[in-house]
Design a protein around this motif. Structure first.
Motif, mmCIF file in Angstrom:
data_model
loop_
_atom_site.group_PDB
_atom_site.id
_atom_site.type_symbol
_atom_site.label_atom_id
_atom_site.label_comp_id
_atom_site.label_asym_id
_atom_site.label_seq_id
_atom_site.Cartn_x
_atom_site.Cartn_y
_atom_site.Cartn_z
ATOM 1 N N TYR A 58 0.824 -1.268 -0.140
ATOM 2 C CA TYR A 58 0.092 0.065 0.033
ATOM 3 C C TYR A 58 0.836 1.203 -0.051
ATOM 4 N N PRO A 59 1.560 1.548 -1.083
ATOM 5 C CA PRO A 59 2.271 2.681 -1.151
ATOM 6 C C PRO A 59 1.623 3.969 -1.047
ATOM 7 N N PRO A 60 2.091 4.983 -0.474
ATOM 8 C CA PRO A 60 1.519 6.339 -0.253
ATOM 9 C C PRO A 60 1.645 7.053 -1.468
ATOM 10 N N THR A 61 0.507 7.851 -1.804
ATOM 11 C CA THR A 61 0.479 8.910 -2.867
ATOM 12 C C THR A 61 0.749 10.273 -2.324
ATOM 13 N N ALA A 62 0.845 11.221 -3.261
ATOM 14 C CA ALA A 62 0.810 12.812 -2.836
ATOM 15 C C ALA A 62 -0.587 12.996 -2.055
ATOM 16 N N HIS A 63 -1.561 12.377 -2.009
ATOM 17 C CA HIS A 63 -2.892 12.781 -1.195
ATOM 18 C C HIS A 63 -3.227 11.657 -0.293
ATOM 19 N N GLY A 64 -2.477 10.708 -0.128
ATOM 20 C CA GLY A 64 -2.781 9.633 1.198
ATOM 21 C C GLY A 64 -2.365 8.471 0.632
ATOM 22 N N THR A 65 -2.776 7.171 1.273
ATOM 23 C CA THR A 65 -2.619 6.128 1.101
ATOM 24 C C THR A 65 -3.910 5.290 0.447
ATOM 25 N N PRO A 66 -4.003 5.008 -0.603
ATOM 26 C CA PRO A 66 -5.243 4.281 -1.123
ATOM 27 C C PRO A 66 -5.478 2.860 -0.493
ATOM 28 N N PHE A 67 -6.572 2.563 0.326
ATOM 29 C CA PHE A 67 -6.704 1.223 0.932
ATOM 30 C C PHE A 67 -7.977 0.743 0.375
ATOM 31 N N PRO A 68 -8.020 -0.002 -0.798
ATOM 32 C CA PRO A 68 -9.124 -0.709 -0.963
ATOM 33 C C PRO A 68 -9.858 -1.759 -0.163
ATOM 34 N N PHE A 69 -11.144 -1.748 -0.060
ATOM 35 C CA PHE A 69 -11.580 -2.360 1.277
ATOM 36 C C PHE A 69 -13.113 -2.827 0.513
ATOM 37 N N ARG A 70 -13.275 -4.086 0.186
ATOM 38 C CA ARG A 70 -14.491 -4.785 -0.291
ATOM 39 C C ARG A 70 -15.521 -5.262 1.143
ATOM 40 N N ARG A 71 -16.632 -5.017 0.694
ATOM 41 C CA ARG A 71 -17.725 -5.380 1.801
ATOM 42 C C ARG A 71 -18.837 -5.760 1.103
ATOM 43 N N ILE A 72 -19.650 -6.749 1.601
ATOM 44 C CA ILE A 72 -20.799 -7.410 1.555
ATOM 45 C C ILE A 72 -21.855 -6.933 2.161
ATOM 46 N N PHE A 73 -23.067 -6.742 1.425
ATOM 47 C CA PHE A 73 -24.156 -6.356 2.237
ATOM 48 C C PHE A 73 -25.418 -7.268 2.063
ATOM 49 N N ALA A 74 -26.279 -7.166 2.905
ATOM 50 C CA ALA A 74 -27.722 -8.104 2.672
ATOM 51 C C ALA A 74 -28.702 -7.160 3.548
ATOM 52 N N VAL A 75 -29.862 -7.359 2.840
ATOM 53 C CA VAL A 75 -30.991 -6.755 3.492
ATOM 54 C C VAL A 75 -32.014 -7.457 3.299
ATOM 55 N N ALA A 76 -33.212 -8.103 4.182
ATOM 56 C CA ALA A 76 -34.238 -9.007 3.821
ATOM 57 C C ALA A 76 -35.193 -8.810 4.865
ATOM 58 N N ARG A 77 -36.598 -9.053 4.297
ATOM 59 C CA ARG A 77 -37.578 -8.800 5.300
ATOM 60 C C ARG A 77 -38.369 -10.226 5.527
ATOM 61 N N LYS A 78 -39.066 -10.147 6.716
ATOM 62 C CA LYS A 78 -39.488 -11.336 6.997
ATOM 63 C C LYS A 78 -41.022 -11.369 6.447
ATOM 64 N N GLY A 79 -41.468 -12.312 5.900
ATOM 65 C CA GLY A 79 -42.751 -12.328 5.177
ATOM 66 C C GLY A 79 -43.713 -12.100 6.189
ATOM 67 N N ARG A 80 -44.794 -11.405 5.625
ATOM 68 C CA ARG A 80 -46.085 -10.896 6.667
ATOM 69 C C ARG A 80 -46.727 -12.186 6.788
#
Length: 285
Positions: free
Chosen positions: A263-285
């Motif tokens: 993770y080399p720094p640049t002139a503007h900071g150190t880019p840190f890619p970070f993948r995330r997984i999301f889930a949203v689900a409703r219970k049936g009525r």
């Protein structure tokens, strides 16, 4: 977020959390929770009274308070198994909310937490990666939702990124294998988006929404990626070596050197890619 769950190895004691270290990157860490909240639908209507919400793995509560902004009248409980995190959350955030609701915090462990009452929303931010077998817990939590209630979570999906690969490779190297070879979890700490979606649909959930995002956090300061993981993924290593400051310094020095290359720094900071997984689900009525 801090976990209500197990350490990286079930054989080791749960590593202690440092709220101050964790909050050093609070803005970046909170953004996925904001994005998750944006996809949570309206909770069941007024006939059910004020919404009841559980934040599973609430940590120091800095993200939990965002729930009160979205649902001002709700009774919200943040659950965690870290005494340090719960102490910080209670001091900073517990009590009545401006909209007439309430925010409180309680000790719980996601391996065993069984809701004692129905909830309109059970939500979790960066916790389930610490819970081996967490897919098997989803049934209890979905079952505790009121009809039309929502189960929502996000987990990091970056276990194959350099920040984690380098840590595991170093822990498994000849120098460290005997002390750290069983300390860190592997890439199976989380599941694929498809696996999460299939599990939730199989539990009878509707409107199942699963997605992934890679954030490119631009971090500031010296060795900022190391500073980030000190508050989360590096905790089990630091705990295992806590009685040996010389070994701790040696491991951190080797790891720091590897991170600087990855993770080399640049002139503007150190880019840190970070993948995330999301889930949203409703219970049936």
């Amino acid at each position: 977020m801090p976990t209500t769950a197990t350490p990286d190895s079930a054989a080791n004691p749960t590593p202690p959390w440092d709220p101050a270290q964790y909050l050093r990157h609070a803005d970046h860490r909170s953004r996925p929770f904001v994005d998750l909240l944006a996809r949570v639908p309206a909770l069941p209507g007024p006939s059910s009274g004020a919404p009841r919400i559980a934040d599973l793995g609430c940590g120091p509560g800095n993200a939990t308070v965002l729930l009160a902004d979205r649902w001002p009248t709700a009774h919200i409980t943040g659950y965690d198994n870290s005494p340090e995190m719960l102490d910080r959350a209670r001091v900073d955030h517990e009590g009545a909310t401006p909209g007439g609701g309430r925010l409180d915090f309680a000790e719980a462990d996601a391996r065993t937490w069984a809701p004692a009452e129905p909830y309109g929303l059970i939500i979790s931010n960066a916790t389930f990666q610490w819970v081996p077998g967490h897919l098997g817990r989803f049934g209890d939590w979905v079952g505790a939702l009121v009809p039309g209630g929502t189960f929502a979570f996000q987990v990091p999906g970056n276990f194959d990124s350099p920040s984690h690969l380098l840590m595991r490779e170093l822990a498994h190297s000849a120098r460290w294998r005997s002390r750290l070879g069983e300390t860190l979890r592997h890439a199976d700490a989380v599941h694929t988006p498809i696996a999460y979606g299939e599990t939730l649909a199989g539990l009878g959930c509707v409107d199942v929404d699963v997605w992934e995002t890679t954030y490119v956090h631009v971090l500031q300061g010296e060795d900022p990626v190391l500073d980030w993981v000190r508050g989360t993924g590096l905790r089990p290593v630091l705990t295992e070596l806590a009685d040996d400051p010389e070994a701790t310094d040696a491991f951190v020095t080797e790891y720091r050197t590897a991170l600087r290359t990855a993770y080399p720094p640049t002139a503007h900071g150190t880019p840190f890619p970070f993948r995330r997984i999301f889930a949203v689900a409703r219970k049936g009525r």
